[in-house]
Design a protein around this motif. Sequence first.
Motif, mmCIF file in Angstrom:
data_model
loop_
_atom_site.group_PDB
_atom_site.id
_atom_site.type_symbol
_atom_site.label_atom_id
_atom_site.label_comp_id
_atom_site.label_asym_id
_atom_site.label_seq_id
_atom_site.Cartn_x
_atom_site.Cartn_y
_atom_site.Cartn_z
ATOM 1 N N VAL A 1 19.151 63.824 -37.783
ATOM 2 C CA VAL A 1 18.104 62.896 -37.374
ATOM 3 C C VAL A 1 18.596 62.176 -36.129
ATOM 4 N N GLY A 2 17.754 62.134 -35.118
ATOM 5 C CA GLY A 2 18.097 61.425 -33.896
ATOM 6 C C GLY A 2 17.451 60.051 -33.883
ATOM 7 N N TYR A 3 18.113 59.110 -33.262
ATOM 8 C CA TYR A 3 17.601 57.752 -33.123
ATOM 9 C C TYR A 3 17.598 57.386 -31.647
ATOM 10 N N SER A 4 16.503 56.800 -31.202
ATOM 11 C CA SER A 4 16.393 56.376 -29.812
ATOM 12 C C SER A 4 15.599 55.078 -29.749
ATOM 13 N N LEU A 5 15.719 54.392 -28.633
ATOM 14 C CA LEU A 5 14.993 53.148 -28.435
ATOM 15 C C LEU A 5 13.534 53.422 -28.106
ATOM 16 N N THR A 6 12.666 52.578 -28.612
ATOM 17 C CA THR A 6 11.271 52.586 -28.190
ATOM 18 C C THR A 6 11.190 51.715 -26.928
ATOM 19 N N ALA A 7 10.027 51.649 -26.329
ATOM 20 C CA ALA A 7 9.843 50.764 -25.170
ATOM 21 C C ALA A 7 10.128 49.314 -25.562
ATOM 22 N N LYS A 8 9.718 48.942 -26.777
ATOM 23 C CA LYS A 8 9.971 47.588 -27.282
ATOM 24 C C LYS A 8 11.474 47.333 -27.422
ATOM 25 N N GLY A 9 12.199 48.303 -27.974
ATOM 26 C CA GLY A 9 13.643 48.170 -28.130
ATOM 27 C C GLY A 9 14.358 48.127 -26.791
ATOM 28 N N ASP A 10 13.896 48.942 -25.846
ATOM 29 C CA ASP A 10 14.487 48.963 -24.513
ATOM 30 C C ASP A 10 14.286 47.620 -23.819
ATOM 31 N N ALA A 11 13.105 47.030 -23.980
ATOM 32 C CA ALA A 11 12.841 45.717 -23.387
ATOM 33 C C ALA A 11 13.757 44.660 -23.998
ATOM 34 N N LEU A 12 13.988 44.742 -25.319
ATOM 35 C CA LEU A 12 14.884 43.791 -25.974
ATOM 36 C C LEU A 12 16.308 43.942 -25.448
ATOM 37 N N CYS A 13 16.734 45.166 -25.193
ATOM 38 C CA CYS A 13 18.075 45.384 -24.647
ATOM 39 C C CYS A 13 18.201 44.769 -23.259
ATOM 40 N N GLY A 14 17.092 44.720 -22.511
ATOM 41 C CA GLY A 14 17.104 44.021 -21.222
ATOM 42 C C GLY A 14 17.390 42.538 -21.402
ATOM 43 N N VAL A 15 16.831 41.961 -22.457
ATOM 44 C CA VAL A 15 17.096 40.549 -22.769
ATOM 45 C C VAL A 15 18.568 40.378 -23.139
ATOM 46 N N PHE A 16 19.115 41.334 -23.899
ATOM 47 C CA PHE A 16 20.539 41.280 -24.250
ATOM 48 C C PHE A 16 21.406 41.307 -22.994
ATOM 49 N N GLY A 17 20.995 42.095 -22.012
ATOM 50 C CA GLY A 17 21.727 42.127 -20.744
ATOM 51 C C GLY A 17 21.741 40.757 -20.085
ATOM 52 N N GLN A 18 20.619 40.061 -20.148
ATOM 53 C CA GLN A 18 20.556 38.706 -19.600
ATOM 54 C C GLN A 18 21.445 37.750 -20.396
ATOM 55 N N LEU A 19 21.462 37.907 -21.712
ATOM 56 C CA LEU A 19 22.348 37.073 -22.535
ATOM 57 C C LEU A 19 23.815 37.347 -22.208
ATOM 58 N N TYR A 20 24.142 38.602 -21.965
ATOM 59 C CA TYR A 20 25.513 38.949 -21.582
ATOM 60 C C TYR A 20 25.870 38.256 -20.263
ATOM 61 N N ASP A 21 24.977 38.367 -19.281
ATOM 62 C CA ASP A 21 25.226 37.721 -17.984
ATOM 63 C C ASP A 21 25.398 36.220 -18.157
ATOM 64 N N TRP A 22 24.547 35.603 -18.988
ATOM 65 C CA TRP A 22 24.639 34.174 -19.252
ATOM 66 C C TRP A 22 25.999 33.829 -19.867
ATOM 67 N N SER A 23 26.429 34.651 -20.852
ATOM 68 C CA SER A 23 27.695 34.370 -21.549
ATOM 69 C C SER A 23 28.881 34.474 -20.598
ATOM 70 N N GLN A 24 28.814 35.396 -19.646
ATOM 71 C CA GLN A 24 29.902 35.537 -18.691
ATOM 72 C C GLN A 24 29.903 34.376 -17.686
ATOM 73 N N TYR A 25 28.736 33.929 -17.286
ATOM 74 C CA TYR A 25 28.615 32.836 -16.333
ATOM 75 C C TYR A 25 29.132 31.519 -16.924
ATOM 76 N N TYR A 26 28.794 31.265 -18.196
ATOM 77 C CA TYR A 26 29.161 30.004 -18.835
ATOM 78 C C TYR A 26 30.392 30.115 -19.734
ATOM 79 N N ARG A 27 31.161 31.104 -19.512
ATOM 80 C CA ARG A 27 32.381 31.348 -20.284
ATOM 81 C C ARG A 27 33.335 30.195 -20.209
#
Length: 113
Positions: free
Chosen positions: A87-113
């Motif tokens: 069985v294969g698992y992949s992101l939907t468009a909704k999941g991909d958009a959420l991962c974009g938000v995670f990328g922003q959270l990562y950037d935020w965490s690095q900036y305010y480290r």
Amino acid sequence: MTEKNVLIKSWADPITGACPVAEILRTLGGKHGPRILHCLTEGELHFLELTRAIDGISRKVLTDQLKEFEEQGLILRSPKNDARQRVGYSLTAKGDALCGVFGQLYDWSQYYR
């Protein structure tokens, strides 16, 4: 009320009054949820590939989290009609958009480290 408080946008759903931010954080509350989604940003993976990619995750925890993500519409489960019944698992468009938000959270965490 101060002027600052007036400018704050409510995070409550206007119909239900529930907080969608709290709901998605509950869904992702486990330590493996974001890691599973991050693995899938590279493309479709099979169950065994996910277990190998995420140290310390049990098959049960992975199965439960994948089911929840599928119910939430974040991932797509695709049976492969091959000899191994993978069985294969992949992101939907909704999941991909959420991962974009995670990328922003990562950037935020690095900036305010």
